[in-house]
Design a protein around this motif. Structure first.
Motif, short mmCIF file in Angstrom:
data_model
loop_
_atom_site.label_atom_id
_atom_site.label_comp_id
_atom_site.label_asym_id
_atom_site.label_seq_id
_atom_site.Cartn_x
_atom_site.Cartn_y
_atom_site.Cartn_z
N GLU A 1 46.85 -38.98 159.07
CA GLU A 1 47.80 -38.13 157.98
C GLU A 1 48.19 -36.15 158.23
O GLU A 1 49.35 -36.18 157.31
CB GLU A 1 45.96 -37.22 156.91
CG GLU A 1 45.78 -38.62 156.42
CD GLU A 1 46.93 -39.59 155.87
OE1 GLU A 1 47.11 -38.99 154.34
OE2 GLU A 1 46.21 -40.79 155.07
N TYR A 2 47.97 -35.56 159.30
CA TYR A 2 48.70 -34.45 160.03
C TYR A 2 50.29 -34.79 159.75
O TYR A 2 51.35 -33.87 159.61
CB TYR A 2 47.91 -34.07 161.09
CG TYR A 2 48.17 -32.90 161.27
CD1 TYR A 2 48.13 -31.80 160.69
CD2 TYR A 2 49.47 -32.22 162.98
CE1 TYR A 2 48.51 -30.49 161.46
CE2 TYR A 2 49.82 -31.07 163.28
CZ TYR A 2 49.11 -29.86 162.11
OH TYR A 2 49.19 -28.38 162.00
N VAL B 1 52.00 -37.06 158.83
CA VAL B 1 52.27 -37.51 157.35
C VAL B 1 53.05 -36.41 156.64
O VAL B 1 53.74 -36.17 155.87
CB VAL B 1 51.61 -38.91 156.65
CG1 VAL B 1 52.53 -38.71 155.88
CG2 VAL B 1 50.95 -39.95 157.38
N GLN B 2 51.95 -35.30 157.18
CA GLN B 2 52.41 -34.47 155.60
C GLN B 2 53.03 -33.05 156.88
O GLN B 2 53.79 -32.30 156.15
CB GLN B 2 51.02 -33.47 155.77
CG GLN B 2 49.94 -33.81 154.92
CD GLN B 2 48.20 -33.29 155.06
OE1 GLN B 2 49.25 -32.23 154.95
NE2 GLN B 2 47.48 -34.32 155.10
N LYS B 3 53.21 -32.89 158.44
CA LYS B 3 53.99 -32.05 159.27
C LYS B 3 54.60 -32.45 159.44
O LYS B 3 55.43 -32.08 160.60
CB LYS B 3 52.20 -31.24 160.13
CG LYS B 3 51.23 -30.61 159.14
CD LYS B 3 51.83 -29.22 158.19
CE LYS B 3 50.86 -28.93 157.07
NZ LYS B 3 51.23 -27.39 156.10
N ARG C 1 57.03 -35.00 159.76
CA ARG C 1 58.99 -34.95 159.48
C ARG C 1 59.39 -35.35 159.80
O ARG C 1 59.68 -33.67 160.21
CB ARG C 1 58.17 -35.09 157.67
CG ARG C 1 57.23 -35.80 156.71
CD ARG C 1 57.98 -35.49 156.32
NE ARG C 1 59.11 -36.11 155.04
CZ ARG C 1 59.14 -37.04 154.92
NH1 ARG C 1 57.98 -38.43 154.40
NH2 ARG C 1 60.11 -38.53 154.10
N GLN D 1 62.13 -32.67 157.99
CA GLN D 1 61.74 -31.30 157.63
C GLN D 1 63.00 -30.62 157.45
O GLN D 1 63.71 -30.61 158.19
CB GLN D 1 60.43 -30.93 158.18
CG GLN D 1 58.85 -31.59 158.26
CD GLN D 1 58.50 -30.84 157.39
OE1 GLN D 1 59.15 -30.44 155.99
NE2 GLN D 1 56.78 -31.75 157.04
#
Length: 271
Positions: free
Chosen positions: A254-255, A257-259, A261, A264
């Protein structure tokens, strides 16, 4: 066992029932069945008090140890704090330019988490090695692996302002046809190394924009005029369903996927 220990701790069926959100009669019946199954008297009941027998105290000690061990087992496989080692197979480019900047915050959030990076551009057999996650670029083969998107990277062609003629490229065949090109004068197995070679003037290279964004901003590399820009997908892949992953693994997924990429927003670049 949990209800029995609550009776021991609370001292009465009514108090245990209140703590367990049960009725006193349900607690009483459960204790009777437990004693019948064990074949011993765990407690002596009076109208006002419950006296725990020697056998009851012995069973309570064993029950506490069993429940503590069960709780520890659940924590280790994902029902508790995020702790333990997560082994991630990834490229040097992703590890250096995407993962390294975001890793400190992940470690601060989870002090008991450990990360082990297995670096290489080639594919890793996740079923045959102790790898929890892999970050992969390009099309994915059909398999039982689960995937989450890490975005899309622009693939650009760059060279140093005074770089030598000739192309730099990969020393092995890439699955994605976007990497098909002519002969390369210098070859390497790692995209991050190819970008470094181009920065020092060894030739022209096709590379992910996120790898060379700082060099572009500083003018150490320039985008080759009229060169095509193509796009490459990145994914984090793992075995098994996300709902069954240990907490240490699902947290890192999850980390990323959120941070983590590759698309960005970054600082300014120059061509």
């Amino acid at each position: 066992m949990e209800v029995f220990l609550t009776v021991v701790d609370e001292g009465s069926f009514s108090a245990a029932a209140l703590a367990r959100r049960m009725t006193p009669s349900a607690v009483s019946k459960m204790m009777t069945r437990l004693e019948q199954r064990l074949g011993v008297t765990l407690m002596r009941r009076t109208t006002r008090h419950i006296h725990i027998t020697d056998e009851g105290h012995a069973f309570a000690r064993s029950a506490r140890a069993i429940l503590a061990a069960l709780d520890q087992a659940e924590r280790e496989v994902g029902c508790g704090p995020v702790a333990g080692i997560v082994r991630i197979a990834t490229s040097s480019a992703y590890a250096n330019h995407i993962f390294a900047p975001i890793l400190p915050d992940l470690l601060r959030q989870h002090p008991d988490l450990e990360i082990e990076l297995v670096i290489g551009d080639g594919l890793v057999d996740m079923g045959g090695q102790p790898i929890d996650l892999a970050v992969r670029a390009g099309p994915l083969p059909d398999s039982a692996m689960m995937t989450r998107s890490l975005g899309v990277s622009d693939i650009i062609t760059v060279r140093a302002p005074d770089g030598l003629p000739g192309n730099l490229g990969f020393a092995y065949a890439r699955r994605d046809p976007i990497w098909k090109e002519g002969a390369n004068r210098v070859r390497a197995t790692d995209g991050n190394t190819l970008a470094a070679l181009a920065r020092h003037g060894s030739g022209t290279v096709r590379v992910g924009r996120f790898i060379v964004k700082e060099e572009l901003a500083r003018g150490q590399l320039r985008i080759v005029a009229e060169s095509p820009v193509v796009r490459e997908e990145f994914h984090v892949v793992y075995l098994g369903k996300s709902v069954a992953l240990p907490a240490r693994v699902s947290t890192v997924v999850e980390y990323l996927v959120q941070k983590g990429r590759v698309d960005q927003k970054h600082g300014p670049e120059t061509a």
